[in-house]
Write an enzyme that holds these catalytic residues in place. Structure first.
Site, mmCIF file in Angstrom:
data_model
loop_
_atom_site.group_PDB
_atom_site.id
_atom_site.type_symbol
_atom_site.label_atom_id
_atom_site.label_comp_id
_atom_site.label_asym_id
_atom_site.label_seq_id
_atom_site.Cartn_x
_atom_site.Cartn_y
_atom_site.Cartn_z
ATOM 1 N N ASN A 1 -28.485 71.524 5.738
ATOM 2 C CA ASN A 1 -28.144 70.635 4.630
ATOM 3 C C ASN A 1 -28.676 71.288 3.366
ATOM 4 O O ASN A 1 -29.834 71.718 3.331
ATOM 5 C CB ASN A 1 -28.825 69.273 4.772
ATOM 6 N N TYR B 1 -28.699 70.919 -1.059
ATOM 7 C CA TYR B 1 -28.288 70.249 -2.293
ATOM 8 C C TYR B 1 -28.780 70.962 -3.542
ATOM 9 O O TYR B 1 -28.039 71.135 -4.487
ATOM 10 C CB TYR B 1 -28.813 68.803 -2.324
HETATM 11 C C1 BGC Z 1 -29.625 62.972 3.537
HETATM 12 C C2 BGC Z 1 -28.630 61.889 3.223
HETATM 13 C C3 BGC Z 1 -28.684 61.556 1.746
HETATM 14 C C4 BGC Z 1 -28.388 62.814 0.955
HETATM 15 C C5 BGC Z 1 -28.350 62.616 -0.553
HETATM 16 C C6 BGC Z 1 -29.618 64.104 2.537
HETATM 17 O O1 BGC Z 1 -30.839 64.740 2.505
HETATM 18 O O2 BGC Z 1 -29.441 63.452 4.839
HETATM 19 O O3 BGC Z 1 -28.880 60.787 4.029
HETATM 20 O O4 BGC Z 1 -27.832 60.521 1.402
HETATM 21 O O5 BGC Z 1 -29.389 63.754 1.226
HETATM 22 O O6 BGC Z 1 -29.603 62.273 -1.028
#
Ligand code: BGC
Length: 487
Positions: free
Chosen positions: A310, A312
């Site tokens: 994951n 971001y």
């Molecule tokens: C999580 C999600 C969350 C997303 C955005 C991720 O780390 O797994 O559940 O909604 O981030 O914050």
């Protein structure tokens, strides 16, 4: 249209740091899989229906509502418990290869243990899975996405070593119930966030705030619990069910900020020695970083069939005198001894939740390829927050730039086989409630029917999945969504 492209390109040039500009129309590899993700507490609602028991988010949001930004909870959320057919319709509209969702432990096991199985909960997931399979959409199931049964929390949750057994029993039951049809299993979503934010801080339930202690106890048990589920699957189920099982980590990219001075690229001392030394100096009788025995290390080694990632955000990091003593003592941050920050110029859109740093994603993927012997990677989450509205050009920009960075890594040899957007639809964003929106589909929370409406980004994602290319010349528009899967 041309204004849009110029804007896009100038933004692209601004954020592009460390790798070259690319041409349009880039192809995804043969067999590459595209999906979208959600998690049980964030979408299901039906918090106490049909025999489900309380989990830590139900408990926390009901007992202390206004620690959540908008004082909300997931009691109804996107109401996917009742709207799963519409959810599958959305997957078909987009043309998804797979859908990643999580199972609510307390919906299936109201006592937390396998002595009672709640048939209504089983029916819900069976219906969802069967509906997806009818349209060739593969289920990718997360066993644990943060909604621990409250009873287990009262027993210490992830800080109690018995959770390795409890979680193993839960996982086995899920393989028994759904493993004939589910071929992708994710054991734990983001162990770091579970432990650091929930046990070492107040950023997620159960908000224990046991800094420098709780996160390490949780970390050991959660890794062992993951390994337990892996071994159960590997030994008891894989031979007949033939799926894969892995863990999903959230990894940020940390770029050394040379201006603020950084001299910690390579750790001079193994982390457990460092924390042991700090613990002794702080007067603890033993290291706060609970150790794994050689047998436990062996038990965990190799227990992920692929690397679930994951991603971001990125940060700039530094270490200089200002860092020492600037955090709570003890704490994970103090143990780490780095300062970190983000640049304002990385921001687009109204939400400051997700900064746009595609080169950070590229650098992270490159680092994983180089340092971990090029593992097979599934991107199990990547996404962008907005404050709502259907015209989400910023989200489109984000996705394009991140997919482009990912294609660069693939071109250079990274073995990335799947990409998952967070999220299929707006959902309950934990401590931020409903204030942050991540969905390709917008949800109207004022309407009890929780209607889902495709945003512009949904049309873009659909086009990427249809063409299997990333075409910066394609101008997405909001039109009527159709299902083109031949059904
Ligand atoms: C999580 C999600 C969350 C997303 C955005 C991720 O780390 O797994 O559940 O909604 O981030 O914050």
């Amino acid at each position: 249209m041309s204004r849009y492209i110029i804007l896009l390109l100038s933004f692209y040039a601004a954020v592009c740091h460390g790798h070259k500009l690319r041409q349009n129309g880039r192809q995804f590899p043969e067999g590459f899989l595209f999906g979208a993700a959600t998690a049980s507490y964030q979408v299901e609602g039906a918090w106490n229906e049909d025999g489900k028991s309380e989990n830590i988010w139900d408990h926390m949001t009901h007992n202390d509502p206004c620690i959540i930004k908008d004082c909300s909870n997931g009691d109804i959320a996107a109401d996917s418990y009742h709207k799963y057919q519409r959810d599958v319709e959305m997957m078909r509209e987009l043309g998804l290869d797979f859908y990643r969702f999580s199972i609510s432990w307390s919906r299936i096991m109201p006592t937390s243990f396998p002595d009672q199985i709640n048939q209504a909960g089983v029916d819900y997931y069976n219906n969802l899975i069967n509906e997806m399979l009818k349209y060739n959409i593969e289920p990718m199931v997360t066993l644990y996405h943060w909604d621990l049964p409250q009873k287990l929390q009262e027993l210490g949750g992830w800080a109690n070593p018995h959770i390795v057994d409890w979680y193993g029993d839960y996982a086995r039951t899920m393989f028994q119930l759904f493993g004939d049809r589910v071929k992708y299993w994710i054991t734990i979503n983001e162990p770091y966030q579970v432990c650091y934010q929930g046990y070492g801080d107040v950023l997620k339930a159960p908000r224990l705030n046991l800094k420098g202690i709780g996160e390490y106890m949780c970390g050991k048990n959660i890794l062992l619990a993951h390994a337990r589920a892996y071994h159960i699957y590997d030994e008891e189920f894989r031979p007949s069910q033939g799926g894969i099982i892995f863990i999903s980590y959230s990894a940020q990219w940390y770029e050394p900020d040379t201006e603020k001075r950084y001299r910690c690229c390579r750790r001079s001392q193994p982390v457990h020695e460092k924390v042991a030394a700090k613990s002794a100096a702080q007067g603890f009788a033993r290291s706060r970083l609970v150790e794994l025995s050689p047998e436990e290390v062996e038990y965990i080694r190799g227990t992920s069939d692929i690397f679930g990632l994951n991603h971001y955000v990125s940060f700039l990091v530094y270490r200089n005198e200002s860092v020492y003593g600037s955090y709570d003592i003890p704490s994970f941050s103090d143990d780490l001894e780095v300062g970190l920050y983000q640049k304002n110029e990385w921001l687009i859109g109204e939400s400051d939740f997700t900064k746009v740093v595609p080169w950070g994603f590229y650098n992270l993927l490159t680092k994983i390829r180089e340092d971990y012997n090029n593992p097979t990677i599934f991107i199990t989450e990547n996404g962008f927050a907005s404050r709502g509205g259907l015209n989400d050009d910023d989200r489109i920009t984000y996705y394009r730039l991140y997919l482009d960075a990912m294609l660069d890594a693939i071109a250079e040899g990274s073995d990335i086989r799947a990409y998952t957007t967070w999220s299929l639809m707006d959902n309950y964003e934990w401590m931020y409630g409903y204030t942050e929106r991540f969905g390709l589909y917008e949800i109207n929370y004022n309407d009890p029917e929780r209607p889902r409406t495709p945003r512009k980004s949904a049309f873009m994602y659909k086009e990427i999945l249809r063409s299997r290319t990333l075409d910066f010349n394609f101008v997405p528009e909001i039109t009527t969504m159709t299902i083109d899967d031949g059904h």
